[in-house]
Design an enzyme around this catalytic site. Structure first.
Site, mmCIF file in Angstrom:
data_model
loop_
_atom_site.group_PDB
_atom_site.id
_atom_site.type_symbol
_atom_site.label_atom_id
_atom_site.label_comp_id
_atom_site.label_asym_id
_atom_site.label_seq_id
_atom_site.Cartn_x
_atom_site.Cartn_y
_atom_site.Cartn_z
ATOM 1 N N HIS A 19 0.809 -1.213 0.000
ATOM 2 C CA HIS A 19 0.000 0.000 0.000
ATOM 3 C C HIS A 19 0.843 1.263 0.000
ATOM 4 C CE1 HIS A 19 -3.400 -2.664 1.726
ATOM 5 N NE2 HIS A 19 -3.374 -2.680 0.413
ATOM 6 N N HIS A 42 -7.067 -8.650 -7.705
ATOM 7 C CA HIS A 42 -7.476 -9.579 -6.645
ATOM 8 C C HIS A 42 -7.901 -8.755 -5.436
ATOM 9 C CE1 HIS A 42 -5.001 -11.990 -9.364
ATOM 10 N NE2 HIS A 42 -5.617 -13.050 -8.887
ATOM 11 N N SER A 103 -6.683 -2.608 -0.501
ATOM 12 C CA SER A 103 -6.415 -1.822 -1.709
ATOM 13 C C SER A 103 -7.674 -1.188 -2.293
ATOM 14 C CB SER A 103 -5.731 -2.701 -2.759
ATOM 15 O OG SER A 103 -4.542 -3.253 -2.264
ATOM 16 N N GLU A 121 -12.678 -10.061 -8.217
ATOM 17 C CA GLU A 121 -12.641 -10.989 -7.095
ATOM 18 C C GLU A 121 -13.442 -12.244 -7.464
ATOM 19 O OE1 GLU A 121 -11.746 -13.087 -4.174
ATOM 20 O OE2 GLU A 121 -10.866 -11.062 -4.244
ATOM 21 N N ASP A 170 -2.030 -8.714 -7.403
ATOM 22 C CA ASP A 170 -1.602 -9.278 -6.112
ATOM 23 C C ASP A 170 -2.372 -10.547 -5.764
ATOM 24 O OD1 ASP A 170 -3.937 -7.846 -5.819
ATOM 25 O OD2 ASP A 170 -3.500 -7.174 -3.794
#
Length: 288
Positions: A19, A42, A103, A121, A170
């Site tokens: 981050h 993700h 995120s 997702e 990620d």
């Protein structure tokens, strides 16, 4: 594989590194007025409780965000770390950090009126939680949520209409195939959108696929004549990998300001988060 839930790792040292880098990338790209498209491949649930649920099982936040926040109270920190901590505290009503924004929430709050955020997702429970959480934000109309495989969908989003974009990749890497999927997605995306900024998070593990990932990314960047930056943060070096001890970010087309910011922040993170004498950082870059 649907066993992975990011809530177990919310607020960990890996989140801090990811981050910290992500915020700087967005703020740099927003220095120009043109619309920015951000893709999070993700996304997870978006925001996580640190006082209940999965986070209290792993307690990774104890050695991550809580440790850094306490360190910052009595020590000098970099402007990058200060900015990161402000984003985390903005989601909490008191001085105590009870929730950790992932995120999607950090990125959503960074959006300007002209920007767009696209979240992917696949987890059947996480996607519902993500949709609910994002719907509570005033920026929700600027956010698109997809219950799709981001690795196969990504190339179709490139290039974005404004030709200005940031892609955060990620995955959990629980499935070893993620390493191969990542390489394919990067080749395809760079072929279609060579000037985009790509930020790839990865765990530093003894597993062969993990150890070789940075070199594979360097070869891909070189084949497209792109600049890159590699950063890793290790908080301990125990003989057995009982938990994640280090992670990294590999950025293709990094802004020139990122290396300077990280060179100021990384020694502080090692001091604040290091758990033994094996704590260290790595910072490398290549200008194409």
């Amino acid at each position: 594989m649907f066993s992975y839930r990011h809530a177990f790792h919310a607020g960990s040292h890996a989140d801090i590194l990811k981050h910290l880098v992500m915020i700087h990338l967005v703020e740099y790209l927003q220095e120009k007025p043109g619309a920015l498209t951000i893709v999070d491949t993700h996304a997870g649930a978006g925001i996580y409780s640190l006082t209940g649920g999965f986070a209290t099982v792993s307690k990774e936040a104890d050695q991550g965000i809580y440790r850094l926040a306490k360190f910052a109270e009595g020590n000098s920190i970099s402007s990058g770390i200060a900015s990161y901590l402000e984003h985390i505290r903005s989601e909490n009503n008191t001085n105590e950090i009870a929730v950790y924004p992932g995120s999607p929430f950090i990125l959503a709050h960074l959006l300007r009126a002209q920007d767009r955020l696209k979240l992917f997702e696949l987890h059947p429970k996480e996607i519902d939680i993500l949709r609910h959480n994002i719907s509570q934000l005033k920026q929700s109309k600027q956010v698109d949520i997809y219950a799709e495989d981001s690795f196969t969908r990504l190339k179709g989003l490139m290039p974005p209409p404004s030709r200005r974009g940031l892609v955060l990749i990620d995955p959990s890497y629980e499935d070893k195939q993620d390493y191969r999927y990542l390489e394919t997605a990067m080749e395809e995306s760079l072929h279609r959108f060579a000037t985009g900024c790509y930020a790839i998070w990865y765990p530093c593990l003894s597993r062969r696929e993990s150890a070789s990932l940075p070199d594979h990314m360097k070869k891909i960047a070189a084949s497209h004549k792109r600049s890159w930056l590699q950063v890793e943060l290790r908080v301990e070096n125990a003989p057995k990998e009982r938990r994640l001890q280090a992670s990294g970010m590999f950025i293709i087309n990094p802004p020139w300001t990122l290396e300077k910011q990280l060179s100021e922040s990384l020694p502080i993170l090692v001091k604040a988060l290091g758990q033994d004498s094996g704590a260290l950082f790595l910072l490398k870059s290549f200008e194409a």
